[in-house]
Enzyme design. Sequence first.
Site: not given
Length: 424
Positions: A29, A31, A34, A55, A94, A181, A207, A241, A292
């Site tokens: 995993h 991203h 980041q 976030r 994403y 979600r 998570e 997660h 992550d």
Amino acid sequence: MSAPPASPSALLSQTPQGRWRVPGIPNLHSHAFQRAMAGLAERQTHPEDSFWTWRETMYRFAARMDPDSTYAVAAQLYAEMLEAGYTTVCEFHYLHHAPDGKPYADPAAMSRALIAAARDTGIRMTLLPVLYMTGGFDGRALSARQQRFGHDVEGFLRLLQTLRAEQSGLLRIGCAFHSLRAVPEAAMREVLAALPADAPLHIHIAEQVGEVQDCLSLRGARPVEWLQQNFEVDSRWTLVHATHLTPVETKQLAASGATVAICPTTEANLGDGLFPLRAYLDAGGAWGIGSDSHISVSPVEELRWLEYGQRLVTRHRNIAVSAGSSSANSSSVGETLLRGALASAPQATGQDVAQDFVVLEADAPIFAGAHADDVIDRWIFSGNRPAVREVHVGGRRVVADRRHLERDAIAQGYRQAVAGLLAD
């Protein structure tokens, strides 16, 4: 390099030069963008700071990324991963569009930046373009800051089709749903029906406690419970997660054959909670690790803190073991952790990673007097001094003498990109 003899641990071998060799570790995993904000969200913004306040910082940073900066940051990250012993990365991607939400002239521009970074550094990649459609379980529209993440189903499937044409020996294209979600049930079903049967499928789930509470309120079930009630969750799935599970969910998830991608350093950094590792191991569940948000880029640290978190909550030592008569069992925590992280790689990545390996530094002080039955424990539980000497991916040596072969040029590009990202 010729194949060395197997050691008693079955995870370890020796090169003709007498150095220890271990399999390359998959990072389930990531991203990538980041990595450039690591350390920039460590000032209190609210007395009850959590994932949800973190976030906000992430959104502001993401808004500055473009294909060029994405390439530079990802190349730096992937070089760091290789130097640490990761040989495969599952990139949960994403950041699809321009900051205003409009597609680039090439709708796959951001994906191609990541692919190029993986190719140029030599890491094996499973790219997971992410479907992101709604801002919550109630189906609200994406916020202005989320617009660059969004697709409708038709556009998302076009992106996947475009990218699958670029698959190669070191590149696999899978698919990710951002979270329950963020993707309505009907859209999930439509995408699943259109995917190749062997495409790896990843999803963030359970998570945070708030996510669990919202799912219970609006769907009448906990996230993992709901997913298993409504979809055929099997070995093609990786649940990222899955921190907040009931005992029943833990057993059912383990029995499904799905993989859980556990990200201990990020989960600790965000205050998410602890995965129920011992119960999941007892139920025979498949799992792996991910870095992550990349506040740490070290498989050793992820594995160590996966164990240490369990020690803190149970107030006992040596939790992650699988003692027994089978050759797959061991009373060694390090061997149990390494074996578990490796076992899920083919299904979670969709790749044959068996030819990738890491050569450890025989002269590292942590290996003084080492024997085959304690090398892995020493590597994982002896601190953070680098012990990786060489890394080989797909038959190519990409790290030699502890350095990625293109470290200096990659670092220079990264420094320039970050200076631009942080400029006012």
